[in-house]
Scaffold this motif. Structure first.
Motif, PDB file in Angstrom:
ATOM      1  N   SER A 240       0.821  -1.245  -0.105  1.00 31.58           N
ATOM      2  CA  SER A 240       0.001  -0.060   0.044  1.00 31.58           C
ATOM      3  C   SER A 240       0.756   1.197   0.124  1.00 31.58           C
ATOM      4  CB  SER A 240      -0.976  -0.042   1.184  1.00 31.58           C
ATOM      5  OG  SER A 240      -1.551   1.246   1.236  1.00 31.58           O
ATOM      6  N   ASP A 241       0.683   2.311  -0.699  1.00 30.28           N
ATOM      7  CA  ASP A 241       1.329   3.642  -0.995  1.00 30.28           C
ATOM      8  C   ASP A 241       0.523   4.801  -0.266  1.00 30.28           C
ATOM      9  OD1 ASP A 241       3.865   2.500  -2.073  1.00 30.28           O
ATOM     10  OD2 ASP A 241       2.786   2.358  -3.911  1.00 30.28           O
ATOM     11  N   ASP A 242      -0.652   4.288   0.352  1.00 27.64           N
ATOM     12  CA  ASP A 242      -1.517   5.353   0.938  1.00 27.64           C
ATOM     13  C   ASP A 242      -2.077   5.177   2.226  1.00 27.64           C
ATOM     14  OD1 ASP A 242      -3.242   3.328   0.398  1.00 27.64           O
ATOM     15  OD2 ASP A 242      -4.347   4.368  -1.412  1.00 27.64           O
ATOM     16  N   ALA A 243      -0.988   4.598   3.131  1.00 29.20           N
ATOM     17  CA  ALA A 243      -1.273   4.197   4.383  1.00 29.20           C
ATOM     18  C   ALA A 243      -2.427   3.173   4.749  1.00 29.20           C
ATOM     19  CB  ALA A 243      -1.511   5.646   5.309  1.00 29.20           C
ATOM     20  N   GLY A 244      -2.662   2.294   3.733  1.00 28.69           N
ATOM     21  CA  GLY A 244      -3.346   1.147   4.036  1.00 28.69           C
ATOM     22  C   GLY A 244      -4.788   1.362   3.357  1.00 28.69           C
ATOM     23  N   GLN A 245      -4.907   2.359   2.761  1.00 32.09           N
ATOM     24  CA  GLN A 245      -6.437   2.528   2.219  1.00 32.09           C
ATOM     25  C   GLN A 245      -6.427   1.594   0.864  1.00 32.09           C
ATOM     26  OE1 GLN A 245      -7.755   6.688   1.760  1.00 32.09           O
ATOM     27  NE2 GLN A 245      -6.072   7.378   2.757  1.00 32.09           N
ATOM     28  N   THR A 246      -5.526   1.509  -0.073  1.00 26.03           N
ATOM     29  CA  THR A 246      -5.757   0.609  -1.031  1.00 26.03           C
ATOM     30  C   THR A 246      -4.352  -0.133  -1.065  1.00 26.03           C
ATOM     31  OG1 THR A 246      -4.533   2.231  -2.583  1.00 26.03           O
ATOM     32  CG2 THR A 246      -7.065   2.252  -2.432  1.00 26.03           C
ATOM     33  N   TRP A 247      -4.626  -1.521  -1.828  1.00 21.37           N
ATOM     34  CA  TRP A 247      -3.466  -2.313  -1.847  1.00 21.37           C
ATOM     35  C   TRP A 247      -3.406  -2.904  -3.112  1.00 21.37           C
ATOM     36  CZ3 TRP A 247      -0.664  -3.291   2.653  1.00 21.37           C
ATOM     37  CH2 TRP A 247      -1.294  -2.955   3.721  1.00 21.37           C
ATOM     38  N   SER A 248      -2.160  -3.353  -3.751  1.00 16.67           N
ATOM     39  CA  SER A 248      -2.118  -3.811  -5.088  1.00 16.67           C
ATOM     40  C   SER A 248      -0.863  -4.883  -4.846  1.00 16.67           C
ATOM     41  CB  SER A 248      -1.824  -2.975  -6.021  1.00 16.67           C
ATOM     42  OG  SER A 248      -0.616  -2.266  -6.013  1.00 16.67           O
TER      43      SER A 248
END
Length: 730
Positions: A240-248
């Motif tokens: 995640s690159d947005d503090a755990g909001q989205t993942w890939s």
């Protein structure tokens, strides 16, 4: 260590005429709290799987270790001994000594978090919990989870599953075995599932680790880049690159294997170890890879490739990067049973490697049993490695039995030997199956899971000869001694034909294997011996009980008993044996030296029981039946009366009588006045004193107990993973 929580075994007594036992419920009884007992551990050192180890990056000498069933520990930098942090766990919360994961707050050395719970199996009724400490594990607060954890299940050295955000210590993530990714925003007090995280991993293994990339992030704000390892071989690593909001899923990554450990070095290189299975017992393929997080380029840096060049299959597990020296990384193999697991070290980011095992000087004198009476080995089940963040020469790695450490690991870079020694002092992790304290010889002989039988001439010194030999054995469930025949001891263990039983005539200093065994048997079961050492009775459990009159050379089937019974010999009368069938609540006795048994008492509690006889009283036999209470016979097992002063009794044992008392002190892990504890009675069960306290409960104390017949007040306890605690009056 792959021991399930041991269920309460059965023991009992019997007679020639069937008599109904008295089973009146025990009245609620008040107990007296002892004014002072000192609790310590018998020194064995290690003895079980240490699954993880972590140095704190901000405080020199602050190191934690976790185990599969034996709690968690903190290293005392002054004494260089480990301090057990979970001795306070009680019997009804026994599962909390299996530590699934351990997390430090990188910014706050006072904080410690443990994810605890031993099994996810249906028979384990206890959900997992998160334990939170603000004083380095001296005290904890507990948050119960709505699911179970698997501290003693496959993949238990993966990690760490639990992690604290280094920029914002309020935030923790936890990768579970079956319930996906969870997050706390209040320092672990409450938790919620991260619904946006799409992976759950392989069922029962789940998500193996979480870590953060804090590069460029500010203190007080959540770290933006987070990595999670999944045991789904198709998509092993997520970001995640947005503090755990989205993942890939991380692009370009290797697939087909499960990641075991992942660590991010200070130069932006991300290292991962892999295996085709979660370990620790089986891996048939594995690798080591690194990712340059700046460029997105992956590189295979596997030191030794499995299944090639004469190598059999194995995997990789342990991983450490040196915080002081970018490019320095260490990894360990797992399940390389032949020739042996190894640790590899690189100082150039994995371009080249040094085998630690090839030039190791290994000192096992701190725990001689590790040799198993052969050449010492570097270790097995090496699940984790930690490099001291304040001294690059100092490294520790964990194994299936101990912790090894060195102070000169950089010697490997010059092609010189590195020197390693046992560093598990104070961490007692044995699963204790049986204990005897004879009236002669050493104060204690113990039978342990996995690592055999030990004679303890001194309680504060590791047995210098290691475990019993001839034969060397693994899990050893039963011991007994001939009270009136000095030096005579018998033992049984799991093993091959003619390797399961042995006797000693010098109190366990040397052994002679039985020359025969009960026909058709392949199990160790229970062993007892008459007080004159003339009769040995073996109850394997998979065939009928058998007796021997020639020290185990030949065996004859006992008459009158069912197959699944437990047994004990009278400590005074060599012709008298007692047995108990927990399936029916029927007691038996033999008056002819174990040849023939007849029912003696019926109506006793069913389901479980443990039986012990009194050293100086012929015909006196006590039966602990767990929730069914404690029973006593004073008529050679003809009848049993309930001891009404104790509500539940998991175990029963005897020690030296108190001054002015004629009867031996009675000890039990039981329940009195609605409180679980270790109790002593100096008046044959009329009144009881609780001799432990809430800080010394030791979880599963329901396997064995014995007092010391030569030291009043001293008592030895069995535990399932916390070694052999013993207590003495102050």
């Amino acid at each position: 260590m792959n021991l399930p929580r041991r269920h309460f075994l059965a023991l009992g007594s019997a007679a020639a005429v069937a008599v109904t036992a008295s089973t009146q419920p025990a009245a609620a009884t008040r107990y007296r709290q002892s004014e002072g007992y000192r609790w310590r551990n018998v020194e064995i050192v290690g003895g079980g799987f240490v699954t993880g180890i972590i140095h704190h990056p901000k405080q020199r000498g602050l190191v934690y270790a976790r185990t599969d069933i034996g709690g968690a520990a903190r290293l005392d930098p002054r004494t260089q001994r480990w301090v057990q942090l979970l001795a306070w766990v009680g019997l009804r919360d026994w599962s909390l000594t299996g530590v699934e994961s351990l997390a430090i707050d990188p910014a706050d050395p006072s904080r410690l978090f443990l994810a605890v719970g031993t099994y996810t199996n249906e028979w384990s009724p206890i959900n997992g919990a998160i334990l939170r400490s603000t004083d380095q594990g001296r005290t904890f607060r507990r948050t119960d989870l709505p699911f179970k954890l698997g501290g003693n299940e496959p993949g238990r050295s993966m990690g760490e599953r639990l992690a604290v955000d280094p920029c914002d210590g309020r935030i923790l993530y936890f990768g579970t075995r079956n319930q996906g990714l969870w997050r706390s925003t209040d320092r672990g007090e409450t938790w919620a599932r991260v619904e946006s995280f799409p992976a759950t991993g392989t069922a029962g293994i789940g998500l193996g680790f979480v870590f953060f990339d804090q590069c460029g992030d500010r203190r007080g704000r959540p770290t933006r880049t987070i990595y999670v390892g999944s045991t789904d071989p198709a998509n092993p690593l997520w970001r995640s690159d947005d503090a755990g909001q989205t993942w890939s899923a991380v692009p370009g990554q290797p697939t087909g294997l499960m990641p075991h450990h992942g660590e991010l070095a200070s130069d932006g290189q991300l290292y991962l170890t892999y295996g085709d299975l979660p370990g620790p017992y089986e891996m048939y393929n594995g690798a080591v890879h690194k990712l340059d997080t700046a460029t997105g380029v992956w590189t295979d840096i596997t030191p030794l490739r499995p299944n090639t060049g004469g190598e059999a299959g194995f995997g990789y597990a342990g991983l450490a990067v040196d915080p002081r020296r970018p490019g320095t990384v260490m990894v360990s193999t797992m399940s390389r049973w032949g020739p042996v697991d190894d640790v590899f070290r690189s100082v150039d980011g994995g371009a080249t490697w040094h085998s630690i095992g090839s030039k190791i000087v290994l000192d096992t004198s701190g725990a001689p049993y590790l040799d198993f009476h052969e050449t010492p080995k570097l270790g097995w089940m090496i699940g984790d490695i930690s490099i001291d963040p304040f001294d690059s020469d100092k490294v520790m790695y964990v194994t299936g039995a101990t912790i090894f450490g060195t102070d000169d690991v950089t010697n490997a870079e010059q092609g010189r030997s590195t020197h390693w020694s046992v560093r598990a002092q104070g961490l007692e992790e044995t699963a204790v199956l049986d204990l005897i304290s004879p009236p002669w010889g050493p104060p204690l002989v113990s039978a342990l899971g996995d690592i055999g039988v030990y004679r303890h001439d001194r309680l504060d010194v590791v047995p210098p000869d290691g475990q019993a030999a001839n034969p060397v054995s693994g899990s050893s469930p039963s011991l007994d001694y001939a009270a009136k025949t000095e030096g005579f001891v018998v033992r049984v263990a799991y093993g091959g034909s003619l390797q399961r039983g042995a006797f000693s005539t010098d109190a366990g200093a040397s052994w002679q294997p039985f020359a025969g065994e009960p026909a058709g048997s392949s199990q160790p079961g229970k062993i007892v011996v008459s007080t004159d050492a003339r009769t040995i009775v073996w109850v394997p459990g998979d065939v009928l009980p058998h007796y021997s009159r020639d020290r185990g050379a030949t065996w004859t089937s006992v008459a009158g008993l069912p197959q699944q019974v437990a047994m004990v010999a009278d400590r005074v009368n060599p012709s008298l044996f007692y047995a108990f069938d927990p399936a029916t609540g029927t007691a038996y006795r033999s008056l002819d030296g174990g040849v023939n048994f007849l029912p003696s008492a019926t109506g006793l509690p069913t389901g479980s029981g443990k039986l012990e006889t009194v050293l100086d009283r012929s015909g006196h036999c006590w039966l602990a039946t767990g929730a069914g209470g404690l029973y006593r016979s004073v008529d050679q097992g003809l009848s049993y009366q309930r001891v009404t002063g104790i509500e539940e009794a998991q175990t029963v044992g005897f020690g030296k009588a108190a001054r002015g008392r004629s009867g031996m002190a009675v000890y039990s892990s039981g329940r009195v006045g609605g409180v679980d504890g270790i109790f002593r009675s100096d008046d044959s069960g009329v009144s009881w004193t609780r001799i432990n306290d809430d800080r010394h409960q030791y979880a599963s104390t329901n396997e064995a107990i014995t007092g010391d017949p030569r030291v009043y007040g001293r008592v030895y306890l069995s535990t399932n993973g916390l070694g052999i605690p013993y207590g003495e009056p102050i």
